[in-house]
Design a protein around this motif. Structure first.
Motif, PDB file in Angstrom:
ATOM      1  N   GLY A 278     -16.859  66.907  37.409  1.00 48.01           N
ATOM      2  CA  GLY A 278     -17.792  67.952  37.795  1.00 48.01           C
ATOM      3  C   GLY A 278     -18.161  67.997  39.263  1.00 48.01           C
ATOM      4  N   THR A 279     -17.780  66.970  40.030  1.00 45.51           N
ATOM      5  CA  THR A 279     -18.159  66.909  41.443  1.00 45.51           C
ATOM      6  C   THR A 279     -16.968  67.245  42.320  1.00 45.51           C
ATOM      7  OG1 THR A 279     -19.735  65.145  40.918  1.00 45.51           O
ATOM      8  CG2 THR A 279     -19.162  65.437  43.239  1.00 45.51           C
ATOM      9  N   ARG A 280     -17.200  68.092  43.329  1.00 50.50           N
ATOM     10  CA  ARG A 280     -16.131  68.434  44.274  1.00 50.50           C
ATOM     11  C   ARG A 280     -16.234  67.555  45.515  1.00 50.50           C
ATOM     12  NH1 ARG A 280     -17.777  73.597  42.633  1.00 50.50           N
ATOM     13  NH2 ARG A 280     -19.027  73.846  44.512  1.00 50.50           N
ATOM     14  N   HIS A 281     -15.089  67.198  46.041  1.00 49.71           N
ATOM     15  CA  HIS A 281     -15.047  66.298  47.202  1.00 49.71           C
ATOM     16  C   HIS A 281     -14.330  67.010  48.355  1.00 49.71           C
ATOM     17  CE1 HIS A 281     -16.358  63.123  44.488  1.00 49.71           C
ATOM     18  NE2 HIS A 281     -15.419  63.518  43.651  1.00 49.71           N
ATOM     19  N   LEU A 282     -14.904  68.124  48.788  1.00 50.54           N
ATOM     20  CA  LEU A 282     -14.285  68.897  49.863  1.00 50.54           C
ATOM     21  C   LEU A 282     -14.564  68.255  51.215  1.00 50.54           C
ATOM     22  CD1 LEU A 282     -15.157  72.588  48.885  1.00 50.54           C
ATOM     23  CD2 LEU A 282     -13.066  71.330  48.410  1.00 50.54           C
ATOM     24  N   PRO A 283     -13.573  68.190  52.088  1.00 52.05           N
ATOM     25  CA  PRO A 283     -13.832  67.719  53.449  1.00 52.05           C
ATOM     26  C   PRO A 283     -14.641  68.752  54.218  1.00 52.05           C
ATOM     27  CG  PRO A 283     -11.585  68.498  53.245  1.00 52.05           C
ATOM     28  CD  PRO A 283     -12.165  68.560  51.871  1.00 52.05           C
ATOM     29  N   SER A 329     -22.752  80.390  47.988  1.00 51.82           N
ATOM     30  CA  SER A 329     -23.465  79.885  46.809  1.00 51.82           C
ATOM     31  C   SER A 329     -22.610  78.920  45.994  1.00 51.82           C
ATOM     32  CB  SER A 329     -23.924  81.045  45.922  1.00 51.82           C
ATOM     33  OG  SER A 329     -22.808  81.699  45.339  1.00 51.82           O
ATOM     34  N   MET A 330     -21.281  79.104  46.028  1.00 53.27           N
ATOM     35  CA  MET A 330     -20.392  78.235  45.264  1.00 53.27           C
ATOM     36  C   MET A 330     -19.942  77.009  46.055  1.00 53.27           C
ATOM     37  SD  MET A 330     -18.073  81.077  43.228  1.00 53.27           S
ATOM     38  CE  MET A 330     -17.333  79.920  42.079  1.00 53.27           C
ATOM     39  N   GLY A 331     -20.347  76.923  47.319  1.00 52.00           N
ATOM     40  CA  GLY A 331     -20.044  75.735  48.116  1.00 52.00           C
ATOM     41  C   GLY A 331     -18.653  75.686  48.695  1.00 52.00           C
ATOM     42  N   PHE A 332     -18.057  76.863  48.986  1.00 48.94           N
ATOM     43  CA  PHE A 332     -16.676  76.894  49.446  1.00 48.94           C
ATOM     44  C   PHE A 332     -16.525  77.353  50.900  1.00 48.94           C
ATOM     45  CE2 PHE A 332     -15.799  77.669  44.745  1.00 48.94           C
ATOM     46  CZ  PHE A 332     -15.522  76.330  44.509  1.00 48.94           C
ATOM     47  N   VAL A 333     -17.597  77.254  51.671  1.00 51.20           N
ATOM     48  CA  VAL A 333     -17.526  77.669  53.079  1.00 51.20           C
ATOM     49  C   VAL A 333     -16.474  76.850  53.822  1.00 51.20           C
ATOM     50  CG1 VAL A 333     -18.780  77.742  55.270  1.00 51.20           C
ATOM     51  CG2 VAL A 333     -19.889  78.539  53.162  1.00 51.20           C
ATOM     52  N   ASP A 334     -16.531  75.534  53.676  1.00 51.58           N
ATOM     53  CA  ASP A 334     -15.571  74.667  54.376  1.00 51.58           C
ATOM     54  C   ASP A 334     -14.144  74.938  53.927  1.00 51.58           C
ATOM     55  OD1 ASP A 334     -17.126  72.830  56.160  1.00 51.58           O
ATOM     56  OD2 ASP A 334     -18.196  72.469  54.300  1.00 51.58           O
ATOM     57  N   TYR A 335     -13.977  75.250  52.650  1.00 54.79           N
ATOM     58  CA  TYR A 335     -12.638  75.549  52.125  1.00 54.79           C
ATOM     59  C   TYR A 335     -11.999  76.688  52.913  1.00 54.79           C
ATOM     60  CZ  TYR A 335      -9.031  77.203  48.891  1.00 54.79           C
ATOM     61  OH  TYR A 335      -7.839  77.613  48.344  1.00 54.79           O
ATOM     62  N   PHE A 336     -12.731  77.790  53.090  1.00 51.11           N
ATOM     63  CA  PHE A 336     -12.173  78.942  53.790  1.00 51.11           C
ATOM     64  C   PHE A 336     -11.925  78.639  55.261  1.00 51.11           C
ATOM     65  CE2 PHE A 336     -13.412  81.057  49.966  1.00 51.11           C
ATOM     66  CZ  PHE A 336     -12.533  82.119  49.858  1.00 51.11           C
ATOM     67  N   LEU A 337     -12.798  77.838  55.870  1.00 50.62           N
ATOM     68  CA  LEU A 337     -12.586  77.475  57.272  1.00 50.62           C
ATOM     69  C   LEU A 337     -11.343  76.592  57.432  1.00 50.62           C
ATOM     70  CD1 LEU A 337     -16.265  76.793  58.390  1.00 50.62           C
ATOM     71  CD2 LEU A 337     -14.787  78.680  59.154  1.00 50.62           C
ATOM     72  N   ILE A 338     -11.141  75.690  56.489  1.00 43.60           N
ATOM     73  CA  ILE A 338      -9.973  74.805  56.544  1.00 43.60           C
ATOM     74  C   ILE A 338      -8.686  75.619  56.436  1.00 43.60           C
ATOM     75  CG2 ILE A 338      -8.706  73.026  55.250  1.00 43.60           C
ATOM     76  CD1 ILE A 338     -11.547  71.877  54.528  1.00 43.60           C
ATOM     77  N   VAL A 392     -17.426  78.606  37.679  1.00 43.59           N
ATOM     78  CA  VAL A 392     -17.277  77.772  38.870  1.00 43.59           C
ATOM     79  C   VAL A 392     -15.983  76.961  38.771  1.00 43.59           C
ATOM     80  CG1 VAL A 392     -18.287  75.944  40.273  1.00 43.59           C
ATOM     81  CG2 VAL A 392     -19.776  77.619  39.159  1.00 43.59           C
ATOM     82  N   SER A 393     -15.031  77.315  39.603  1.00 41.45           N
ATOM     83  CA  SER A 393     -13.783  76.552  39.695  1.00 41.45           C
ATOM     84  C   SER A 393     -13.276  76.678  41.121  1.00 41.45           C
ATOM     85  CB  SER A 393     -12.741  77.070  38.699  1.00 41.45           C
ATOM     86  OG  SER A 393     -12.393  78.391  38.998  1.00 41.45           O
ATOM     87  N   MET A 394     -12.427  75.720  41.493  1.00 46.78           N
ATOM     88  CA  MET A 394     -11.925  75.706  42.857  1.00 46.78           C
ATOM     89  C   MET A 394     -11.097  76.950  43.149  1.00 46.78           C
ATOM     90  SD  MET A 394     -12.717  72.863  44.570  1.00 46.78           S
ATOM     91  CE  MET A 394     -11.407  72.265  45.615  1.00 46.78           C
ATOM     92  N   VAL A 540      -5.509  66.048  39.904  1.00 45.83           N
ATOM     93  CA  VAL A 540      -6.154  65.994  41.223  1.00 45.83           C
ATOM     94  C   VAL A 540      -7.250  67.055  41.331  1.00 45.83           C
ATOM     95  CG1 VAL A 540      -5.739  66.535  43.656  1.00 45.83           C
ATOM     96  CG2 VAL A 540      -4.266  64.900  42.498  1.00 45.83           C
ATOM     97  N   GLU A 541      -6.932  68.271  40.895  1.00 45.50           N
ATOM     98  CA  GLU A 541      -7.919  69.357  40.940  1.00 45.50           C
ATOM     99  C   GLU A 541      -9.076  69.087  39.994  1.00 45.50           C
ATOM    100  OE1 GLU A 541      -6.344  73.580  42.095  1.00 45.50           O
ATOM    101  OE2 GLU A 541      -5.037  72.779  40.541  1.00 45.50           O
ATOM    102  N   ASN A 542      -8.769  68.584  38.792  1.00 40.89           N
ATOM    103  CA  ASN A 542      -9.825  68.295  37.818  1.00 40.89           C
ATOM    104  C   ASN A 542     -10.803  67.244  38.320  1.00 40.89           C
ATOM    105  OD1 ASN A 542      -8.818  70.118  35.956  1.00 40.89           O
ATOM    106  ND2 ASN A 542      -7.566  68.603  34.894  1.00 40.89           N
ATOM    107  N   LEU A 543     -10.331  66.370  39.202  1.00 38.30           N
ATOM    108  CA  LEU A 543     -11.198  65.339  39.779  1.00 38.30           C
ATOM    109  C   LEU A 543     -11.974  65.847  40.990  1.00 38.30           C
ATOM    110  CD1 LEU A 543      -8.798  62.264  39.450  1.00 38.30           C
ATOM    111  CD2 LEU A 543     -10.901  62.670  38.148  1.00 38.30           C
ATOM    112  N   GLY A 544     -11.848  67.132  41.283  1.00 40.17           N
ATOM    113  CA  GLY A 544     -12.655  67.759  42.328  1.00 40.17           C
ATOM    114  C   GLY A 544     -12.101  67.638  43.723  1.00 40.17           C
TER     115      GLY A 544
END
Length: 696
Positions: A278-283, A329-338, A392-394, A540-544
């Motif tokens: 359930g926890t995401r580990h985004l850089p 709201s979904m916590g994906f700001v860094d994802y799009f910047l990366i 909520v999914s990656m 890998v994805e399931n582990l966030g």
């Protein structure tokens, strides 16, 4: 008295373990046990699958590995010395133990690999917290010393491990598969336990489910070693006792030492490892000048929006603001910047990037950032199919790069985020129907011509199984019924079908993490010496963890070279993104079937469809590619589409509200977005709710 198997090899002891995880867990449950361990050779490939399957079937999972101990340092690699490894069972008692276990197993591959992945005593000492160890089979250090007749050395080794791990965390393992070597050392193992106070534990070295499956595991080992079952000098199991024995069988075997049975259950109860899905580990993306990441993303998007559309209407601004709000709201700001960052790097460094594929094309944020080049507004693409606030999914953005530049992008990502925080992803080749038949045929020494004939009778289909082929092919079924050798070939092939055969590297997947990847998953080196996860992309994805698909597409190289040639020979700066989509000569060429070299339109079947449809608008080309797959072709959808385009079949709508949704595809539902729109207009679903229905 209860019992738990603590020495268990699954299908992920590649070409050695015949027991598939699902069947293994089911068999354990069937025999009345409530716990079981996974201890594959040297790796942890299957631990998450095992954990999930065990939980699903109500079995307590014990996470472990049978590691190979180097005789000296794991860095020593001298032939005939350092390839003589010993076995040791390591079980994770808790989360700390699991983290230590993945570090040990990873080091075995990355630092210690020499014929096999090896760890050493010094590393075990450094990462011993939370680890319970068993002395292993007769290939363990203690049993090997006893077999040499060196009781004092065996005692010294046992005490060394007990001191490092803790007396209650190291156990002397006794096994009885009817082997003379095992029977010979059991009295010494009992004596060792009595003299040192180190506990005993009874195990069975499981490699298959039932006794009668021994013959299948034997063939599997032949496939591994490229031997034939009749080879007199090959390695093989001497008995048929390496199966999942019932608690009653184990108690009968070791009735003289009941504490060794009791200890299995005590150890299992001590081992409690849980996986966090359930926890995401985004850089975090390093935003310049200390800016807020969301505000920086907004700035980039606003600038891109104004370049893409001029003027920017209120509707466009509203769509951008909505998408940005969802992303935040979904916590994906860094994802799009990366993603923006490495695509920006690619385009600025001469690496051709594809226009975008899949659901990401529905995002105006992705379009404004230059991640995609397909206008989602013009083509009515839906953001919620890509990113749904109600699910909520990656996010998943597949990116095509010209193959000759793909490694440059990976190197850039490694340099930016750190060598230990970027890895490629493992994948497993499996023994599919035809391959299983050919592999088994070689092992059984059946003449090639006969095996080839049988394999060719299996219809070509990615989802084809031997069982299904027997139902479809009357000739194959007749051979199976009338030829005992072919029956043995097919029965054995069916037993091994679907098992992982070898590990390789996923063609596109790359993982980027905020901390060293080894804190999350076990690692190894691939054939190119690049760090690779031991878990597949879905795990890998399931582990966030953040998984990106860096796809290599040869057509991009062809396009890039063509653009360079146009510049060299014609002096024209040619921009592929500015090609007009209403160019009549291009459609004339396609209608004529002159599609050699045209991506996805080259096959004979597609050429026929292009000629039949006679596309004259860009939307027809998108529909062609979407429809050219088995389901639509077999159901008659494609024929309906063609007939309706040319007015030979009436276009009907089940309800007038559907006309705006299905007009461009002549009343045929072609795209998943249309399914969502149908639920939106007919049932007043939000697009988020409609996406949930689409996924069912």
């Amino acid at each position: 008295m209860q019992f738990c198997h603590l020495h268990t090899h699954t299908e992920y002891s590649l070409l050695d373990g015949e027991a598939s995880i699902k069947k293994l867990v089911a068999r354990v449950k069937e025999l009345g046990m409530d716990s079981c361990a996974i201890t594959d050779h040297g790796s942890m490939y299957g631990v998450v699958d095992f954990y999930r399957e065990a939980k699903a079937q109500g079995i307590h999972p014990v996470i472990g590995c049978e590691v190979y101990m180097a005789p000296r340092s794991r860095f020593d690699k001298v032939h005939d010395i350092d390839n003589k490894t010993s076995h040791l069972i390591l079980l994770a008692e808790n989360q700390r133990g699991y983290k230590n276990l993945i570090k040990l197993v990873s080091a075995g591959y990355i630092d210690g690999f020499y014929y096999k992945p090896r760890i050493d005593f010094e590393m075990l000492k450094e990462h011993s917290e939370g680890i319970i160890a068993l002395s292993a089979c007769i290939a363990g250090e203690v049993p090997k010393a006893l077999l040499r007749g060196d009781y004092d050395e065996a005692k010294k080794i046992a005490l060394k491990y007990a001191e490092v791990l803790g007396k209650d965390n190291y156990f002397l393992e006794i096994q009885d598969h009817g082997l003379s070597e095992q029977k010979r050392i059991i009295p010494d193992m009992l004596r060792l336990s009595e003299e040192t106070g180190i506990g005993l534990v009874a195990t069975n070295d499981i490699h298959y489910l039932k006794k009668e499956d021994a013959k299948y595991q034997d063939v599997l080992m032949c496939i591994q070693m490229e031997k034939k079952v009749d080879d007199p000098d090959r390695m093989k199991f001497e008995t048929e006792e390496f199966y999942i024995k019932s608690p009653e069988e184990m108690m009968a075997l070791f009735e003289y030492v009941p504490q060794a049975i009791e200890n299995t259950e005590k150890i299992a109860k001590r081992c409690n490892v849980d996986f966090d899905f359930g926890t995401r580990h985004l850089p975090a993306y390093a935003v310049p000048d200390g800016k807020d990441a969301f505000e920086y993303l907004r700035e980039l998007c606003q600038s891109g929006l104004e370049k893409r559309y001029s003027p920017v209407s209120d509707e466009l601004q509203k769509r951008l603001d909505y998408e940005l709000g969802v992303i935040k709201s979904m916590g994906f700001v860094d994802y799009f910047l990366i993603v923006w960052d490495f695509i920006h790097f690619a385009k600025n460094n001469g690496v051709m990037v594809g226009p975008g594929r899949g659901s990401a094309a529905g995002s105006i944020v992705a379009y404004s950032l230059g991640i995609t080049t397909v206008d989602p507004i013009k083509y009515g693409l839906i953001f919620e199919r890509f990113l749904n606030p109600e699910r909520v999914s990656m996010p998943d953005i597949d990116i095509d790069f010209a193959p000759n530049g793909r490694q440059k992008i990976i190197d850039y990502v490694v340099e930016k985020y750190g060598e230990g925080q970027v890895a490629q992803i493992i994948t497993f080749g499996t023994m599919k129907a035809k391959l299983a038949i050919r592999d088994v045929g070689r092992a059984l020494d059946i003449p090639y011509a006969e095996v080839d004939k049988v394999a060719k009778l299996v219809p070509f289909d990615l989802k084809m199984t031997i069982s299904k082929a027997l139902d479809i092919s009357t000739e194959l079924h007749a051979l199976y019924e009338n030829d005992p050798q072919i029956k043995e070939l097919l029965d054995t092939s069916m037993a091994l079908e679907g098992l992982p055969r070898h590990a390789s590297t996923h063609a596109a997947g790359v993982v980027i993490t905020s901390e060293p990847i080894v804190n999350y998953v076990p690692l190894q080196l691939n054939s190119e010496n690049f760090i690779t996860t031991q878990f597949t992309k879905d795990t890998v994805e399931n582990l966030g963890l953040l998984k990106m698909d860096f796809l290599g597409l040869r057509n991009l190289t062809m396009i890039h070279k063509t653009m360079k040639l146009i510049k060299q020979r014609q002096g024209i700066e040619f921009d592929v993104d500015r090609i007009p989509l209403d160019d009549k000569p291009t459609y004339d060429m396609l209608i004529a079937g002159d599609t050699d070299g045209v991506f996805q339109l080259e096959s004979s079947g597609m050429k026929k469809l292009v000629k039949d449809l006679k596309p004259d608008v860009f939307e027809d080309l998108g529909a062609l590619v979407a429809l050219f797959r088995p389901g639509p072709l077999e159901s008659g959808m494609v024929t309906d589409f063609v007939e309706r385009k040319h007015g030979r079949q009436e276009i009907k709508y089940a309800h007038p509200l559907l006309e705006p949704v299905l007009k461009d595809t002549y009343g045929t539902i072609v795209y998943q977005e249309q399914i969502m729109q149908v639920f939106q207009v007919l049932a007043d679903y939000t697009l988020g709710q409609a996406d949930m229905v689409r996924r069912m």
